[in-house]
Every structure is written in C-alpha cells, then in structure tokens.
Design a protein around this motif. Sequence first.
Motif, PDB file in Angstrom:
ATOM      1  N   LYS A 251      55.050   6.985  43.417  1.00  0.00           N
ATOM      2  CA  LYS A 251      54.535   8.057  44.274  1.00  0.00           C
ATOM      3  C   LYS A 251      53.015   8.062  44.266  1.00  0.00           C
ATOM      4  CE  LYS A 251      56.496  12.293  44.101  1.00  0.00           C
ATOM      5  NZ  LYS A 251      57.171  13.396  43.385  1.00  0.00           N
ATOM      6  N   ASP A 252      52.454   8.303  45.443  1.00  0.00           N
ATOM      7  CA  ASP A 252      51.000   8.252  45.590  1.00  0.00           C
ATOM      8  C   ASP A 252      50.275   9.154  44.597  1.00  0.00           C
ATOM      9  OD1 ASP A 252      51.160   6.391  47.549  1.00  0.00           O
ATOM     10  OD2 ASP A 252      51.015   7.833  49.217  1.00  0.00           O
ATOM     11  N   ASP A 253      50.761  10.373  44.468  1.00  0.00           N
ATOM     12  CA  ASP A 253      50.031  11.301  43.587  1.00  0.00           C
ATOM     13  C   ASP A 253      50.119  10.863  42.120  1.00  0.00           C
ATOM     14  OD1 ASP A 253      52.694  11.915  43.373  1.00  0.00           O
ATOM     15  OD2 ASP A 253      52.360  14.086  43.148  1.00  0.00           O
ATOM     16  N   THR A 254      51.245  10.204  41.752  1.00  0.00           N
ATOM     17  CA  THR A 254      51.360   9.709  40.372  1.00  0.00           C
ATOM     18  C   THR A 254      50.419   8.526  40.153  1.00  0.00           C
ATOM     19  OG1 THR A 254      53.704  10.312  40.473  1.00  0.00           O
ATOM     20  CG2 THR A 254      52.988   8.995  38.605  1.00  0.00           C
ATOM     21  N   GLN A 255      50.405   7.652  41.149  1.00  0.00           N
ATOM     22  CA  GLN A 255      49.496   6.508  41.054  1.00  0.00           C
ATOM     23  C   GLN A 255      48.053   7.009  40.918  1.00  0.00           C
ATOM     24  OE1 GLN A 255      49.333   3.965  44.484  1.00  0.00           O
ATOM     25  NE2 GLN A 255      48.330   2.300  43.360  1.00  0.00           N
ATOM     26  N   HIS A 256      47.748   8.014  41.719  1.00  0.00           N
ATOM     27  CA  HIS A 256      46.415   8.610  41.689  1.00  0.00           C
ATOM     28  C   HIS A 256      46.151   9.260  40.314  1.00  0.00           C
ATOM     29  CE1 HIS A 256      42.753  10.416  43.165  1.00  0.00           C
ATOM     30  NE2 HIS A 256      43.173  11.625  42.752  1.00  0.00           N
ATOM     31  N   ALA A 257      47.177   9.960  39.808  1.00  0.00           N
ATOM     32  CA  ALA A 257      47.029  10.637  38.510  1.00  0.00           C
ATOM     33  C   ALA A 257      46.744   9.630  37.382  1.00  0.00           C
ATOM     34  CB  ALA A 257      48.282  11.448  38.187  1.00  0.00           C
ATOM     35  N   PHE A 258      47.463   8.500  37.428  1.00  0.00           N
ATOM     36  CA  PHE A 258      47.235   7.481  36.400  1.00  0.00           C
ATOM     37  C   PHE A 258      45.854   6.839  36.542  1.00  0.00           C
ATOM     38  CE2 PHE A 258      51.643   7.772  35.157  1.00  0.00           C
ATOM     39  CZ  PHE A 258      51.620   7.379  33.833  1.00  0.00           C
ATOM     40  N   ALA A 259      45.404   6.704  37.782  1.00  0.00           N
ATOM     41  CA  ALA A 259      44.064   6.150  37.994  1.00  0.00           C
ATOM     42  C   ALA A 259      43.008   7.090  37.414  1.00  0.00           C
ATOM     43  CB  ALA A 259      43.822   5.925  39.490  1.00  0.00           C
ATOM     44  N   MET A 260      43.203   8.397  37.621  1.00  0.00           N
ATOM     45  CA  MET A 260      42.297   9.395  37.065  1.00  0.00           C
ATOM     46  C   MET A 260      42.332   9.351  35.533  1.00  0.00           C
ATOM     47  SD  MET A 260      40.826  10.982  39.516  1.00  0.00           S
ATOM     48  CE  MET A 260      40.198  12.469  38.752  1.00  0.00           C
TER      49      MET A 260
END
Length: 295
Positions: free
Chosen positions: A77-86
């Motif tokens: 999921k995009d938001d999870t991918q984003h969360a891990f990047a953060m």
Amino acid sequence: TAELCRVPKGLYDSIKVKGRATKFVDDIFQPTGNNSLNAQQNFNNKRRCMAMLLFDYLSGQTIPSLYTSFECRYKLKDDTQHAFAMLAQQYKPGIKLMGITKAMTTVYHSCTIDNLSAFLQCVLQEKDAMLTEFDTQKCDFDTIDTQDTYARLLDKIRGCPDRCPCCQRPCDVDHTLIKSNPGSESNKHRCATGHALRAMNGYKFEETDEASLFMCEQIKDDQTIVVGSLRKRWSQFKLDHRDWVFESLLKDDELARLNQKFLSIWAKIGRDLCQKYGMKFVTYNTQRINVPESY
Ligand SMILES: [Zn+2]
Ligand SMILES: [Zn+2]
C-alpha cells in the motif's frame, strides 16, 4: 546495542497506531491482478512479504512497491511504503544493524512474520531482558580484569619500578611474560643486564670512606655490608630481599666490560655523588672487598 533497540522501537511505535496488529500484514499487501489463491494462502504469502519488507528496511534498501512470494505478486500500500520511507529517514539503521541484517539474508527470506507488532515486541522484550542482565552484572574494568592485565600492561610499558635495594639500578625483568606478580617466587626482580657500582647508591668502605666501586654481583656471601645502623652479611641481605635475584645474567667478561663502562661514568659524576653521600672519591679501591662497607 542502543541502535539495535532504537530502530525496532521506532518501527513498533509507528505501526502500533495503525490499527489492529493482527490485521496489519494482511492489510498492507494487496494481490495484483486476480490470483486463484484463497485468503489463507494469500495470507501465508503476505507473511513472507512482510519478512522481506523488514529485511529491506533493516538492511537500508529502498522499499519497493511490489513483493513477490511463490510467484504471486503483492502491491505494498502506498501509505505503508511512504511510512517505511519516512521511517528509514527518522530511524535510519546504522551500518552495524545493516550488516547484521544482510548477514541474515537467508533467514529473512525463508521466514514469515504474521504479526509484525508481536514480532517487534518480542525483539524489544528480548532487549529489555538483555539490558537487565547487563545491569546486574558488574562490568567495570576492575571487576572484569581478574588477571591484573591492566597492571601488567602498565608494567610492560613503563618497565618494573623496583630498584636493586643495594645499588638502586632499576629492575630490567619483563614481569609481564609470567602471570605471577612481580617479585613473587617465580617472577623475581633482577638486574639481568648487570648491576651498577654500589657507590652510585652511596656505599663506601667503613674505615676509609672510599666510594665502593664494586658491583652487587661481585660481593661474596660472607662479606659484611652496613645498612643504616645494621651490619649484615651479604647472605643475610639477600634473605631480607627475597623478591630479588641478585645475580645478573652476565658472563665474567661481560661483567668486566660493564664495570669499565660504569667506571668511565663514575669518572664524570663520581665527585658529585661523593659530595652528596660524604664519600671519598677514588677511581679504584685500595681496600679488599671483604672489608665492611657502609653508607
Ligand atoms: Zn644492585
Ligand atoms: Zn622487577
């Protein structure tokens, strides 16, 4: 170790707020297209993807948007991918953690994580137990150093601080080669490379006050020396200093050469020492060695 705890803690804190822990893994991976697997089969695959995702994060790689398990592809999921990047920015794994993770590649790629939250909790509990154990053990250097390594290393650097009680020449034994303490029975002090002129420590002949140009090796057991107000036979003096071996390792000709060297030093500094110790300056002794010497 601080870093090894900080990263899982940061990850744990950030997923804790993302809804039901048991659903987390199932939620964040979505099959691409239509695969023919049932929900449980898909979930098994997702558990593997979760382990791979954790591996990617902990080994410092960029988090991809697609994961493949047993030839089925899952979109993160995009938001999870984003969360891990953060997360990777905020709690960036250090070189050590990345190294450990990479070394465990096969573990991560063959294991499954069905509850990331519980998994991280285990990691963190393990950490707490480890720290508790660590705290209860005294781990200051003195406690750990049961072999007196520190003292022996200092000795090796500085050399032995002991001096011959007779001529004051420094002990030249490397006491660190033997484990027992300096001065003990198997590790005695010694001027292995020869003693100094006894006059250098203020020894003089009793009646004439002549500075004694003999070296400790040359004294005979039955000779009397005067130590302070006491008269002692050399044999007794040696017994009083059992932590010393008074014989050097020099052969007779080596000893004679050393004696000559000291005599030439004596020619330069002897007068000053004679003044300091109240001795009569001579360059050779008129008296025999078996006359009492005092200082
Ligand atoms: Zn000596
Ligand atoms: Zn010594």
